[in-house]
Scaffold this motif. Structure first.
Motif, mmCIF file in Angstrom:
data_model
loop_
_atom_site.group_PDB
_atom_site.id
_atom_site.type_symbol
_atom_site.label_atom_id
_atom_site.label_comp_id
_atom_site.label_asym_id
_atom_site.label_seq_id
_atom_site.Cartn_x
_atom_site.Cartn_y
_atom_site.Cartn_z
ATOM 1 N N CYS A 1 0.824 -1.221 0.000
ATOM 2 C CA CYS A 1 0.000 0.000 0.000
ATOM 3 C C CYS A 1 0.852 1.263 0.000
ATOM 4 C CB CYS A 1 -0.941 0.008 1.193
ATOM 5 S SG CYS A 1 -0.115 0.247 2.789
ATOM 6 N N THR A 2 2.148 1.134 0.253
ATOM 7 C CA THR A 2 3.137 2.238 0.257
ATOM 8 C C THR A 2 2.856 3.306 1.312
ATOM 9 O OG1 THR A 2 2.109 3.657 -1.449
ATOM 10 C CG2 THR A 2 3.540 1.896 -2.231
ATOM 11 N N CYS A 4 3.945 3.241 4.286
ATOM 12 C CA CYS A 4 5.214 3.419 4.989
ATOM 13 C C CYS A 4 6.141 4.353 4.206
ATOM 14 C CB CYS A 4 5.879 2.074 5.245
ATOM 15 S SG CYS A 4 6.045 1.032 3.780
ATOM 16 N N VAL A 5 6.093 4.268 2.887
ATOM 17 C CA VAL A 5 6.913 5.139 2.052
ATOM 18 C C VAL A 5 6.444 6.584 2.173
ATOM 19 C CG1 VAL A 5 7.723 5.595 -0.299
ATOM 20 C CG2 VAL A 5 7.273 3.249 0.423
ATOM 21 N N THR A 14 10.809 2.032 1.372
ATOM 22 C CA THR A 14 10.523 0.847 2.175
ATOM 23 C C THR A 14 9.902 -0.267 1.351
ATOM 24 O OG1 THR A 14 9.885 2.511 3.805
ATOM 25 C CG2 THR A 14 9.693 0.210 4.456
ATOM 26 N N ASP A 15 9.047 0.094 0.400
ATOM 27 C CA ASP A 15 8.386 -0.932 -0.402
ATOM 28 C C ASP A 15 9.395 -1.758 -1.184
ATOM 29 O OD1 ASP A 15 8.972 1.372 -1.901
ATOM 30 O OD2 ASP A 15 7.332 1.028 -3.310
ATOM 31 N N GLU A 19 10.364 -5.768 -0.896
ATOM 32 C CA GLU A 19 10.336 -6.664 -2.055
ATOM 33 C C GLU A 19 11.662 -7.409 -2.218
ATOM 34 O OE1 GLU A 19 9.094 -3.510 -4.492
ATOM 35 O OE2 GLU A 19 7.020 -3.727 -3.816
ATOM 36 N N PHE A 164 5.540 -8.529 -6.031
ATOM 37 C CA PHE A 164 5.193 -8.297 -4.632
ATOM 38 C C PHE A 164 5.353 -9.560 -3.787
ATOM 39 C CE2 PHE A 164 2.027 -5.124 -6.589
ATOM 40 C CZ PHE A 164 3.032 -4.181 -6.733
ATOM 41 N N ASP A 206 7.823 0.525 -11.189
ATOM 42 C CA ASP A 206 8.547 -0.634 -10.679
ATOM 43 C C ASP A 206 9.388 -1.345 -11.732
ATOM 44 O OD1 ASP A 206 7.762 -0.438 -7.984
ATOM 45 O OD2 ASP A 206 5.801 -1.291 -8.457
ATOM 46 N N HIS A 263 -2.028 2.437 -5.558
ATOM 47 C CA HIS A 263 -1.109 2.528 -6.689
ATOM 48 C C HIS A 263 -1.472 3.651 -7.654
ATOM 49 C CE1 HIS A 263 -0.050 -1.928 -5.867
ATOM 50 N NE2 HIS A 263 0.810 -1.128 -5.292
#
Length: 364
Positions: A1-2, A4-5, A14-15, A19, A164, A206, A263
């Motif tokens: 969900c990003t 944290c980023v 972090t994402d 990964e 992911f 990505d 996203h």
């Protein structure tokens, strides 16, 4: 969900760290057999087409429809889904099989112009096999706009599910196959439009991240990226669609609430464009936190940690219910699957999920 980023005070990606760790874990301990089988299908479109035609198998084994099924496969904790809201994999024809490779809608061609009046559609796996009306609606919109359409028949999965999960071998295969294929038509179109937030973010962001240590492939990906757009983003900014919709009047029978896929808004900054188009014909009632993740969480969350997905989905269902809207919309089929199930679990009746592309086509 990003999330944290988004909140990290020192901008740690972090994402991507997560990964990379998942990949190391996958290399050391392996990947569950059912994930391997799923990723094998993503790499082999022909076999996936055959399996998709056996939609009944997907609906009765892939998703639980009653408590007896729940106990039949103890390793999984997949959601219990009402039979009338299970994934419609029983569609006999996938989106890519339904249309010709080229659809001519434009009558005016200026050889000296940089504008091609032509777009390609990258449909995504869920749109291709499950929610095929999204692609049908997009084709209808492009016809109204008199834009020629290329439907690339050899497109493969964008690689997001494998990325992911840490299966980087599958990701590497899918990205390189798609890049090589895209290069055969990228100069002939104004854009490759995608009605799915996750696919768009995967290709736009990505792919380049993944190829960080493969400079030649990274450079090839970077040449493709500028033409890859989410469908509502490109349609709102580059066509007369908004003006066309403004002549159609308001639909007084439907109230829409819009959910921002992670996203789309967090990764690509896309949230105003779908609302700008939808607001021409529908009243939009914002939920209390449209940016809050629906909780889909990917293959592992849905297959092994569903109690987390269920817990994350509950507040989203409550927000939707509070709006009194009868339609919830988002440009993401993963959100569609999760939110629909969350509404079912919360016994919220009278609310349907529609991709904004479907609502726009209906307004036209």
């Amino acid at each position: 969900c990003t999330n944290c980023v988004e909140v990290c005070p020192i901008d740690i990606p972090t994402d991507m760290v997560i990964e990379q760790v998942r990949n190391e874990i996958a290399k050391k301990y392996g990947i569950a057999w059912y994930k391997k089988a799923f990723f094998f299908l993503l790499r082999h479109r022909t076999i996936m087409d055959i399996m998709a035609k056996l939609g009944y198998v997907f609906q009765t084994c892939g998703l639980k429809t009653d408590d007896k099924k729940q106990s039949a496969l103890p390793r999984f904790s997949l959601p219990i889904v009402k039979k009338d809201r299970a994934l419609p994999f029983a569609d006999k024809t996938s989106f890519l099989k339904k249309y010709p490779a080229v659809i001519n809608n434009s009558s005016n061609v200026n050889e000296n112009s940089d504008v091609k009046n032509k777009v390609a559609i990258f449909i995504g796996c869920m749109g291709n096999y499950a929610y095929t009306n999204i692609g049908d609606s997009l084709v209808k919109i492009l016809k109204k706009l008199e834009l020629d359409v290329i439907i690339p028949k050899k497109q493969l999965c964008c690689g997001a599910p494998a990325y992911f999960t840490g299966d980087f071998d599958t990701v590497d295969y899918l990205i390189k196959k798609n890049i090589t294929y895209f290069e055969t038509f990228i100069d002939d179109v104004d854009a490759i439009i995608i009605p799915e937030a996750t696919c768009s973010a995967m290709i736009n962001i990505d792919w380049v991240h993944f190829l960080h240590d493969q400079p030649q492939w990274r450079a090839r990906a970077e040449k493709i990226v500028p033409k890859v757009k989410m469908a509502t983003q490109w349609l709102e900014k580059n066509t007369k669609l908004k003006d066309m919709l403004s002549t159609k009047g308001k639909n007084i029978n439907d109230l829409v609430t819009y959910h921002d896929p992670c996203h789309a808004k967090k990764m690509q900054g896309i949230s105003k464009e779908p609302r700008a188009l939808l607001s021409q014909n529908y009243e939009i009632k914002e939920m209390s936190d449209s940016n809050r993740c629906c909780g889909f969480g990917g293959v592992t969350m849905q297959a092994e940690k569903y109690h987390f997905a269920k817990a994350a989905g509950a507040p989203k269902a409550a927000m939707i219910k509070d709006t009194k809207a009868n339609i919830v919309s988002a440009e993401c089929s993963a959100c569609r699957m999760q939110i629909t199930n969350s509404l079912d679990t919360a016994n919220v009746e009278g609310v349907v999920f529609k991709n904004p592309i479907e609502l726009i086509a209906a307004a036209l």
